[in-house]
Design an enzyme around this catalytic site. Structure first.
Site, PDB file in Angstrom:
ATOM      1  N   TYR A  54     143.179  24.075 -38.083  1.00 55.82           N
ATOM      2  CA  TYR A  54     142.787  25.446 -38.447  1.00 55.82           C
ATOM      3  C   TYR A  54     143.463  25.853 -39.761  1.00 55.82           C
ATOM      4  O   TYR A  54     142.835  26.450 -40.637  1.00 55.82           O
ATOM      5  CB  TYR A  54     143.192  26.371 -37.305  1.00 55.82           C
ATOM      6  CG  TYR A  54     142.783  27.826 -37.440  1.00 55.82           C
ATOM      7  CD1 TYR A  54     141.475  28.228 -37.195  1.00 55.82           C
ATOM      8  CD2 TYR A  54     143.724  28.804 -37.754  1.00 55.82           C
ATOM      9  CE1 TYR A  54     141.107  29.578 -37.271  1.00 55.82           C
ATOM     10  CE2 TYR A  54     143.377  30.142 -37.831  1.00 55.82           C
ATOM     11  CZ  TYR A  54     142.061  30.522 -37.588  1.00 55.82           C
ATOM     12  OH  TYR A  54     141.714  31.858 -37.666  1.00 55.82           O
ATOM     13  N   SER A 104     143.061  32.917 -43.152  1.00 57.58           N
ATOM     14  CA  SER A 104     144.000  33.316 -42.094  1.00 57.58           C
ATOM     15  C   SER A 104     145.414  33.151 -42.621  1.00 57.58           C
ATOM     16  O   SER A 104     145.672  32.295 -43.480  1.00 57.58           O
ATOM     17  CB  SER A 104     143.809  32.414 -40.864  1.00 57.58           C
ATOM     18  OG  SER A 104     144.898  32.554 -39.985  1.00 57.58           O
TER      19      SER A 104
HETATM   20  P1  NAD Z   1     136.109  35.715 -32.176  1.00 64.46           P
HETATM   21  O1  NAD Z   1     136.377  34.441 -31.441  1.00 64.46           O
HETATM   22  O2  NAD Z   1     136.174  37.004 -31.441  1.00 64.46           O
HETATM   23  O3  NAD Z   1     134.699  35.621 -32.921  1.00 64.46           O
HETATM   24  C1  NAD Z   1     134.278  34.449 -33.578  1.00 64.46           C
HETATM   25  C2  NAD Z   1     132.768  34.376 -33.469  1.00 64.46           C
HETATM   26  O4  NAD Z   1     132.303  33.233 -34.204  1.00 64.46           O
HETATM   27  C3  NAD Z   1     132.255  34.218 -32.026  1.00 64.46           C
HETATM   28  O5  NAD Z   1     131.285  35.209 -31.752  1.00 64.46           O
HETATM   29  C4  NAD Z   1     131.640  32.825 -32.019  1.00 64.46           C
HETATM   30  O6  NAD Z   1     130.538  32.684 -31.128  1.00 64.46           O
HETATM   31  C5  NAD Z   1     131.224  32.672 -33.475  1.00 64.46           C
HETATM   32  N1  NAD Z   1     131.013  31.270 -33.849  1.00 64.46           N
HETATM   33  C6  NAD Z   1     131.818  30.213 -33.542  1.00 64.46           C
HETATM   34  N2  NAD Z   1     131.265  29.079 -34.014  1.00 64.46           N
HETATM   35  C7  NAD Z   1     130.106  29.427 -34.651  1.00 64.46           C
HETATM   36  C8  NAD Z   1     129.094  28.695 -35.328  1.00 64.46           C
HETATM   37  N3  NAD Z   1     129.172  27.355 -35.469  1.00 64.46           N
HETATM   38  N4  NAD Z   1     128.042  29.374 -35.841  1.00 64.46           N
HETATM   39  C9  NAD Z   1     127.937  30.718 -35.694  1.00 64.46           C
HETATM   40  N5  NAD Z   1     128.865  31.459 -35.046  1.00 64.46           N
HETATM   41  C10 NAD Z   1     129.938  30.822 -34.524  1.00 64.46           C
HETATM   42  O7  NAD Z   1     137.123  35.728 -33.392  1.00 64.46           O
HETATM   43  P2  NAD Z   1     137.652  36.918 -34.341  1.00 64.46           P
HETATM   44  O8  NAD Z   1     139.052  37.154 -33.950  1.00 64.46           O
HETATM   45  O9  NAD Z   1     136.672  38.011 -34.410  1.00 64.46           O
HETATM   46  O10 NAD Z   1     137.691  36.107 -35.715  1.00 64.46           O
HETATM   47  C11 NAD Z   1     136.786  36.324 -36.778  1.00 64.46           C
HETATM   48  C12 NAD Z   1     137.274  35.499 -37.954  1.00 64.46           C
HETATM   49  O11 NAD Z   1     138.591  35.933 -38.314  1.00 64.46           O
HETATM   50  C13 NAD Z   1     137.388  33.999 -37.650  1.00 64.46           C
HETATM   51  O12 NAD Z   1     136.994  33.283 -38.802  1.00 64.46           O
HETATM   52  C14 NAD Z   1     138.869  33.808 -37.394  1.00 64.46           C
HETATM   53  O13 NAD Z   1     139.280  32.492 -37.667  1.00 64.46           O
HETATM   54  C15 NAD Z   1     139.461  34.806 -38.373  1.00 64.46           C
HETATM   55  N6  NAD Z   1     140.821  35.234 -38.040  1.00 64.46           N
HETATM   56  C16 NAD Z   1     141.077  35.885 -36.867  1.00 64.46           C
HETATM   57  C17 NAD Z   1     142.376  36.268 -36.581  1.00 64.46           C
HETATM   58  C18 NAD Z   1     142.734  36.983 -35.294  1.00 64.46           C
HETATM   59  O14 NAD Z   1     143.929  37.117 -35.015  1.00 64.46           O
HETATM   60  N7  NAD Z   1     141.782  37.449 -34.518  1.00 64.46           N
HETATM   61  C19 NAD Z   1     143.413  35.994 -37.491  1.00 64.46           C
HETATM   62  C20 NAD Z   1     143.098  35.324 -38.686  1.00 64.46           C
HETATM   63  C21 NAD Z   1     141.786  34.953 -38.956  1.00 64.46           C
END
Ligand code: NAD
Length: 256
Positions: free
Chosen positions: A162, A147
């Protein structure tokens, strides 16, 4: 250049969330001919997504309820994948949790949880997938998710724990890239900035969207399908010489 077998599986974690990045990645890879194992902690959501994707795709799709941070759960997930899907050639780690706690609010429990899911979860999935890629002899592709918070320390929706977990993902990716490279396995990290999903606590209000967009040279937040396009490239046959990299997908926020 690597040639992949016609029938091959991509394992995508974090596919439970309806508006999340994981579902866009899984849909795109299914369209590109991959068999899919879609995995999430949220059993109901991931199983119904697997049904949906299966109806759309010509390749097999398996929904797996699993906790990426639990070694036994990860092993059980891969046993199911081994039993019904073609060889695993791509592992995409998107499961993650945010942590809004600031530096002094971080207790050991909160720290452990955020490190466990984001960093340890990536490690366990990588180890299980890479063992299979080595045994299969095809090589493979691993994509981890860091991230922009790993670089700028956060503030938008996540803070110290995080930031540390996502920085750990970068180091882990590079170390694995060194050790797995000789087996024809590439490991890379994507580094998203703000992407329009529910991880920031649900859909963004117009006001919040405008305020976040103000810090991004592109003047907007990203769409999960844009992240899927990057992942699709990194897991492709033509990406075999891209290893140990980290790729910003943030509209230029890392320069600000
Ligand atoms: P999201 O919250 O929509 O999806 C995350 C998913 O991970 C959820 O479905 C959740 O149930 C699942 N999850 C959580 N804990 C888990 C576990 N222990 N085992 C299995 N599944 C688990 O988030 P997103 O925005 O789609 O993010 C996806 C990835 O991208 C994440 O790693 C997030 O940190 C990263 N990210 C997102 C952003 C953003 O702005 N959306 C920015 C930087 C990084």
């Amino acid at each position: 250049m690597t040639t992949f077998p016609e029938l091959r599986t991509a394992v995508v974690t974090g596919t439970g969330s309806e508006r999340g990045i994981g579902r866009h990645v899984a849909r795109r890879l299914a369209r590109e001919g991959w068999a899919l194992a879609v995995l999430d902690l949220n059993a109901e959501a991931v199983l119904s997504f697997a049904d949906e994707l299966s109806a759309e795709s010509e390749r097999p799709v398996l929904g797996v309820a699993a906790d990426v941070a639990d070694p036994a759960s990860v092993e059980a997930a891969f046993s199911r994948i081994d039993a019904v899907l073609p060889p695993v050639l791509a592992q995409i780690n998107l499961a993650g949790i945010a942590s809004p706690h600031s530096f002094f609010e971080l207790t050991k429990e909160i720290w452990s949880e955020v490190i466990d899911v984001n960093a340890t979860g990536s490690l366990l999935m990588m180890q299980a997938a890479a063992r299979r890629m080595i045994d299969g002899g095809w090589g493979g592709r691993i994509v981890n998710t860091s991230s922009i918070t790993a670089y700028d320390g956060g503030g938008t929706f996540s803070k110290a724990g995080y930031a540390a977990a996502k920085a750990a993902v970068l180091g882990l990716t590079r170390a694995a890239a060194r050790e797995l490279g000789p087996h024809g396995i590439t490991c890379n990290a994507i580094v998203p900035g703000p992407i329009d999903t529910d991880i920031m606590g649900g859909p963004l209000s117009d006001e919040r969207r405008a305020s976040i967009s103000g810090d991004i040279p592109a003047g907007r937040v990203g769409h999960p399908s844009e992240v899927a396009a990057l992942v699709s490239f990194l897991v492709g046959e033509e990406a075999g010489f891209i290893n140990g990299g980290s790729y910003f997908i943030d509209g230029g926020k890392h320069m600000v």
